[in-house]
Design a protein around this motif. Structure first.
Motif, PDB file in Angstrom:
ATOM      1  N   VAL A 183      68.228 -12.519 104.439  1.00  0.00           N
ATOM      2  CA  VAL A 183      68.677 -13.663 103.655  1.00  0.00           C
ATOM      3  C   VAL A 183      67.458 -14.466 103.227  1.00  0.00           C
ATOM      4  CG1 VAL A 183      70.076 -15.764 103.641  1.00  0.00           C
ATOM      5  CG2 VAL A 183      70.839 -13.759 104.949  1.00  0.00           C
ATOM      6  N   GLY A 184      67.327 -14.709 101.926  1.00  0.00           N
ATOM      7  CA  GLY A 184      66.201 -15.481 101.416  1.00  0.00           C
ATOM      8  C   GLY A 184      65.676 -14.882 100.133  1.00  0.00           C
ATOM      9  N   ASP A 185      64.807 -15.621  99.480  1.00  0.00           N
ATOM     10  CA  ASP A 185      64.227 -15.149  98.227  1.00  0.00           C
ATOM     11  C   ASP A 185      62.759 -15.535  98.194  1.00  0.00           C
ATOM     12  OD1 ASP A 185      64.149 -13.870  95.804  1.00  0.00           O
ATOM     13  OD2 ASP A 185      65.812 -15.004  94.936  1.00  0.00           O
ATOM     14  N   GLY A 186      62.032 -14.963  97.252  1.00  0.00           N
ATOM     15  CA  GLY A 186      60.623 -15.278  97.150  1.00  0.00           C
ATOM     16  C   GLY A 186      59.861 -14.230  96.374  1.00  0.00           C
ATOM     17  N   ALA A 187      58.543 -14.399  96.346  1.00  0.00           N
ATOM     18  CA  ALA A 187      57.691 -13.560  95.512  1.00  0.00           C
ATOM     19  C   ALA A 187      57.693 -12.094  95.920  1.00  0.00           C
ATOM     20  CB  ALA A 187      56.261 -14.100  95.556  1.00  0.00           C
ATOM     21  N   LEU A 188      58.025 -11.794  97.170  1.00  0.00           N
ATOM     22  CA  LEU A 188      57.948 -10.409  97.652  1.00  0.00           C
ATOM     23  C   LEU A 188      59.258  -9.642  97.519  1.00  0.00           C
ATOM     24  CD1 LEU A 188      55.757 -10.603 100.880  1.00  0.00           C
ATOM     25  CD2 LEU A 188      55.080 -10.023  98.557  1.00  0.00           C
ATOM     26  N   ARG A 189      60.240 -10.195  96.829  1.00  0.00           N
ATOM     27  CA  ARG A 189      61.541  -9.526  96.804  1.00  0.00           C
ATOM     28  C   ARG A 189      61.449  -8.121  96.219  1.00  0.00           C
ATOM     29  NH1 ARG A 189      67.521 -11.925  95.513  1.00  0.00           N
ATOM     30  NH2 ARG A 189      68.621  -9.946  95.794  1.00  0.00           N
ATOM     31  N   ALA A 190      60.773  -7.953  95.087  1.00  0.00           N
ATOM     32  CA  ALA A 190      60.672  -6.623  94.467  1.00  0.00           C
ATOM     33  C   ALA A 190      59.941  -5.651  95.390  1.00  0.00           C
ATOM     34  CB  ALA A 190      59.962  -6.731  93.121  1.00  0.00           C
ATOM     35  N   ASP A 191      58.876  -6.116  96.035  1.00  0.00           N
ATOM     36  CA  ASP A 191      58.122  -5.254  96.947  1.00  0.00           C
ATOM     37  C   ASP A 191      58.981  -4.820  98.128  1.00  0.00           C
ATOM     38  OD1 ASP A 191      55.423  -4.252  98.127  1.00  0.00           O
ATOM     39  OD2 ASP A 191      56.224  -5.558  99.693  1.00  0.00           O
ATOM     40  N   LEU A 192      59.739  -5.746  98.691  1.00  0.00           N
ATOM     41  CA  LEU A 192      60.579  -5.412  99.838  1.00  0.00           C
ATOM     42  C   LEU A 192      61.698  -4.454  99.438  1.00  0.00           C
ATOM     43  CD1 LEU A 192      60.798  -8.934 101.521  1.00  0.00           C
ATOM     44  CD2 LEU A 192      59.417  -6.986 102.265  1.00  0.00           C
ATOM     45  N   GLN A 193      62.261  -4.664  98.257  1.00  0.00           N
ATOM     46  CA  GLN A 193      63.294  -3.735  97.798  1.00  0.00           C
ATOM     47  C   GLN A 193      62.718  -2.341  97.600  1.00  0.00           C
ATOM     48  OE1 GLN A 193      66.770  -4.458  97.342  1.00  0.00           O
ATOM     49  NE2 GLN A 193      66.648  -2.219  97.476  1.00  0.00           N
ATOM     50  N   ALA A 194      61.498  -2.270  97.098  1.00  0.00           N
ATOM     51  CA  ALA A 194      60.849  -0.970  96.936  1.00  0.00           C
ATOM     52  C   ALA A 194      60.641  -0.284  98.282  1.00  0.00           C
ATOM     53  CB  ALA A 194      59.507  -1.142  96.217  1.00  0.00           C
ATOM     54  N   ARG A 195      60.284  -1.041  99.296  1.00  0.00           N
ATOM     55  CA  ARG A 195      60.114  -0.477 100.637  1.00  0.00           C
ATOM     56  C   ARG A 195      61.441   0.076 101.166  1.00  0.00           C
ATOM     57  NH1 ARG A 195      55.376  -2.120 103.487  1.00  0.00           N
ATOM     58  NH2 ARG A 195      54.061  -3.489 102.216  1.00  0.00           N
ATOM     59  N   ILE A 196      62.511  -0.654 100.932  1.00  0.00           N
ATOM     60  CA  ILE A 196      63.831  -0.193 101.356  1.00  0.00           C
ATOM     61  C   ILE A 196      64.189   1.106 100.641  1.00  0.00           C
ATOM     62  CG2 ILE A 196      66.300  -0.730 101.194  1.00  0.00           C
ATOM     63  CD1 ILE A 196      65.531  -3.674 101.730  1.00  0.00           C
ATOM     64  N   ASP A 197      63.935   1.151  99.345  1.00  0.00           N
ATOM     65  CA  ASP A 197      64.281   2.338  98.557  1.00  0.00           C
ATOM     66  C   ASP A 197      63.445   3.545  98.975  1.00  0.00           C
ATOM     67  OD1 ASP A 197      66.066   0.731  97.200  1.00  0.00           O
ATOM     68  OD2 ASP A 197      64.748   0.412  95.470  1.00  0.00           O
ATOM     69  N   ILE A 198      62.152   3.355  99.144  1.00  0.00           N
ATOM     70  CA  ILE A 198      61.262   4.462  99.516  1.00  0.00           C
ATOM     71  C   ILE A 198      61.649   5.032 100.873  1.00  0.00           C
ATOM     72  CG2 ILE A 198      58.883   5.020 100.183  1.00  0.00           C
ATOM     73  CD1 ILE A 198      57.988   3.007  97.996  1.00  0.00           C
ATOM     74  N   ALA A 199      62.095   4.150 101.788  1.00  0.00           N
ATOM     75  CA  ALA A 199      62.499   4.610 103.119  1.00  0.00           C
ATOM     76  C   ALA A 199      63.897   5.214 103.128  1.00  0.00           C
ATOM     77  CB  ALA A 199      62.445   3.440 104.099  1.00  0.00           C
ATOM     78  N   GLY A 200      64.579   5.174 101.995  1.00  0.00           N
ATOM     79  CA  GLY A 200      65.935   5.722 101.920  1.00  0.00           C
ATOM     80  C   GLY A 200      66.960   4.864 102.647  1.00  0.00           C
ATOM     81  N   LEU A 201      66.738   3.556 102.714  1.00  0.00           N
ATOM     82  CA  LEU A 201      67.604   2.656 103.474  1.00  0.00           C
ATOM     83  C   LEU A 201      68.528   1.830 102.581  1.00  0.00           C
ATOM     84  CD1 LEU A 201      64.941   1.261 105.995  1.00  0.00           C
ATOM     85  CD2 LEU A 201      66.707   2.977 106.487  1.00  0.00           C
ATOM     86  N   GLN A 202      68.591   2.145 101.297  1.00  0.00           N
ATOM     87  CA  GLN A 202      69.322   1.285 100.374  1.00  0.00           C
ATOM     88  C   GLN A 202      70.810   1.157 100.696  1.00  0.00           C
ATOM     89  OE1 GLN A 202      67.513   4.014  99.724  1.00  0.00           O
ATOM     90  NE2 GLN A 202      68.194   5.033  97.825  1.00  0.00           N
ATOM     91  N   ASP A 203      71.357   2.111 101.439  1.00  0.00           N
ATOM     92  CA  ASP A 203      72.771   2.029 101.803  1.00  0.00           C
ATOM     93  C   ASP A 203      73.015   1.257 103.102  1.00  0.00           C
ATOM     94  OD1 ASP A 203      73.525   3.489  99.576  1.00  0.00           O
ATOM     95  OD2 ASP A 203      73.393   5.424 100.629  1.00  0.00           O
TER      96      ASP A 203
END
Length: 384
Positions: free
Chosen positions: A232-252
């Motif tokens: 929960v939260g927002d900020g400058a690193l949101r795109a980077d963190l989402q990319a980390r989730i996607d690369i790790a295959g954790l998006q679900d």
């Protein structure tokens, strides 16, 4: 009692722990009969509307980079409107700007609160200006013992005293998490009813190190497939963190849900709270997690050890230690009874020690130049 005039000066009222503390402190002060105003050195921020709706005046200087004389004149004009007031500033920039603007004005007391552990570069120009301004300040307050001790080491020397007043929260906003709350939130996120939600709340920036939590969660989910992650939260690193989730295959199984104004509801849906910060003062997020009855895994930085007691209401790990973070989370996911006991221990403690009313009482004594009411230091008792 007629009450006193209190002028709070902040950088802004963006959504965050410092700003929430100021708003709750003002609520307690107004209930006690005091008259409060807020002056923002920069822009007002999202939470200004909350104070305006309560009838609290909020002004903004809209300071630009460097020494902004126009902002300084605005600030001085507003300070002049309330002679004999208590000037309570929050953090470094707001303090030295306000103290410069207030030069020669009649003030009852000057108090500054540093809401974190201070700058990473104590020899910077900003910190030099802060130390200089502290010499002309009655009291400097750290929000935990560790912060007070660090400022003493950095030669912060106020006129009357350097002390610690822990943050407090509105405990009535939080209730122990119930199974129905957890099921409801899991369904809202499209997850199974038996999901175990690990969560965190905070701005998405490098200091909060949500990247370490994503990495640790990847290991947890590999052995505990029912585990889920909510950030929960927002900020400058949101795109980077989402990319980390996607690369790790954790998006679900991992979700960034953005900035929320209903944090108590999100905490009620979690089973475990994690705070992997590299630096903290006295974390509002941890107090709120305790109030929600959540077991905690946090880094052993700043004032975290004054809230989280190892083996009692959670676990403390080294900053950046992803393996230790994963192991501590796995232990709580795999042992629901331990998680319940630790969550209850944290809630019991925060009900005794974490009220914003206690915080306001201590500041009120400080404004009046009286000895502070004692606070219990024995901490929590072990969960049974």
């Amino acid at each position: 009692m007629n009450g006193r005039d209190i002028l709070h000066v902040v950088e802004n009222l963006a959504r965050g722990g410092l700003e929430r503390t100021v708003i709750d402190l003002i609520a307690a002060q107004r209930a006690a009969g005091h008259r409060c105003r807020v002056i923002c050195v920069f822009e007002p921020g999202q939470l200004a509307d909350e104070l305006l709706a309560q009838g609290v005046r909020v002004d903004a200087c809209h300071k630009r980079g460097g020494l902004d004389l126009r902002a300084l004149r605005r600030l001085r004009g507003w300070l002049r409107e309330t002679p004999g007031a208590v000037l309570h500033t929050h953090n470094a920039t707001a303090h030295y700007y306000a103290l410069l603007a207030a030069a020669g004005l009649p003030l009852a007391r000057t108090v500054n609160t540093r809401h974190g552990m201070g700058a990473a570069e104590p020899h910077s120009r900003k910190e030099a200006l802060y130390r200089l301004s502290a010499r002309f300040t009655d009291y400097v307050v750290g929000v935990c013992d560790a912060a007070r001790d660090r400022f003493a080491q950095q030669r912060v020397r106020p006129r009357a005293g350097l002390l610690a007043i822990p943050n407090g929260i509105r405990l009535d906003r939080f209730a122990p998490a119930q199974a129905s709350d957890r099921v409801a939130l899991a369904r809202e996120l499209g997850w199974p009813d038996d999901s175990i939600l690990i969560g965190t709340v905070g701005r998405l920036n490098p200091v909060k190190d949500q990247a370490a939590l994503i990495s640790a969660f990847h290991r947890v989910h590999a052995t505990q497939p029912q585990a889920r992650l909510v950030i929960v939260g927002d900020g400058a690193l949101r795109a980077d963190l989402q990319a980390r989730i996607d690369i790790a295959g954790l998006q679900d199984v991992a979700r960034l849900v953005g900035d929320r104004d209903d944090v108590p509801r999100w905490l009620a849906g979690m089973q475990i709270f994690a705070l992997p910060s590299r630096s903290e003062g006295y974390s509002i997020a941890l107090l709120e997690a305790c109030a929600a009855g959540l077991p905690i895994v946090a880094t052993e930085v700043g004032g975290n050890r004054e809230i989280v007691r190892e083996g009692i209401n959670g676990a403390l790990i080294g900053a950046g230690d992803k393996q230790a973070l994963a192991q501590a989370l796995q232990r709580l996911v795999s042992d629901p009874e331990l998680a319940r006991q630790q969550g209850q221990a944290g809630r019991d403690w925060v009900l005794r020690e974490g009220s914003f009313l206690q915080m306001a009482q201590r500041y009120d004594a400080l404004y009046a130049g009286k000895p502070l009411p004692e606070r219990a230091v024995a901490g929590m008792v072990e969960a049974v």
